[in-house]
Scaffold this motif. Structure first.
Motif, PDB file in Angstrom:
ATOM      1  N   LYS A 141       0.749  -1.186   0.008  1.00 18.08           N
ATOM      2  CA  LYS A 141      -0.025   0.125  -0.032  1.00 18.08           C
ATOM      3  C   LYS A 141       0.828   1.383  -0.197  1.00 18.08           C
ATOM      4  N   ASN A 142       1.780   1.285   0.942  1.00 15.44           N
ATOM      5  CA  ASN A 142       2.966   2.359   0.829  1.00 15.44           C
ATOM      6  C   ASN A 142       3.614   2.617  -0.338  1.00 15.44           C
ATOM      7  N   GLY A 143       3.672   1.501  -1.581  1.00 16.50           N
ATOM      8  CA  GLY A 143       4.586   1.828  -2.755  1.00 16.50           C
ATOM      9  C   GLY A 143       5.636   1.001  -2.680  1.00 16.50           C
ATOM     10  N   LEU A 187      -4.381  -8.631  -7.637  1.00 13.86           N
ATOM     11  CA  LEU A 187      -3.778  -8.950  -8.973  1.00 13.86           C
ATOM     12  C   LEU A 187      -3.080  -7.571  -9.607  1.00 13.86           C
ATOM     13  N   SER A 188      -3.707  -6.830  -9.596  1.00 13.27           N
ATOM     14  CA  SER A 188      -3.048  -5.352 -10.093  1.00 13.27           C
ATOM     15  C   SER A 188      -1.880  -4.797  -9.524  1.00 13.27           C
ATOM     16  N   LYS A 189      -1.615  -5.362  -8.235  1.00 13.76           N
ATOM     17  CA  LYS A 189      -0.392  -5.076  -7.398  1.00 13.76           C
ATOM     18  C   LYS A 189       0.680  -5.706  -7.833  1.00 13.76           C
ATOM     19  N   ILE A 190       0.576  -6.993  -8.367  1.00 11.96           N
ATOM     20  CA  ILE A 190       1.659  -7.835  -8.672  1.00 11.96           C
ATOM     21  C   ILE A 190       2.244  -7.468  -9.763  1.00 11.96           C
ATOM     22  N   LYS A 191       3.756  -7.168  -9.713  1.00 10.93           N
ATOM     23  CA  LYS A 191       4.550  -6.584 -10.963  1.00 10.93           C
ATOM     24  C   LYS A 191       5.186  -7.720 -11.695  1.00 10.93           C
TER      25      LYS A 191
END
Length: 92
Positions: free
Chosen positions: A35-37, A69-73
């Motif tokens: 969440k914090n990047g 899923l949108s956070k997985i790079k």
């Protein structure tokens, strides 16, 4: 005019690799944004995948993690000997 990249977009290559790993019960190395990047990585096995998130068991801590899923790079497949080594160290 360029469009901004959608932060909620799901990378299809990531999704395909997650589905493949889940189908064969293969461990993966996940790279994702908190969440914090901050970029975080860990080794885990996939318990389930929905249209928005993946449930993964962290092989080192045995924690269950739910990741959008949108956070997985990036998803990298873990060699079987590395996965077994993590489990052996944990059980020692």
């Amino acid at each position: 005019m360029r469009q901004k990249k959608d932060d909620t977009a799901i990378n299809l290559e990531v999704l395909a690799n997650l589905e493949l790993a889940h189908s064969f019960n293969h461990a993966v190395y996940l790279h994702f944004n908190e969440k914090n990047g901050n970029l975080v990585s860990f080794t885990g096995s996939i318990s389930s995948i929905t249209e928005r998130q993946v449930v993964v068991k962290d092989l080192q801590s045995n924690q269950i993690r739910i990741i959008l899923l949108s956070k997985i790079k990036k998803v990298t497949f873990v060699p079987e000997n590395v996965r077994q080594s993590i489990i052996d160290k944990k059980n020692a």
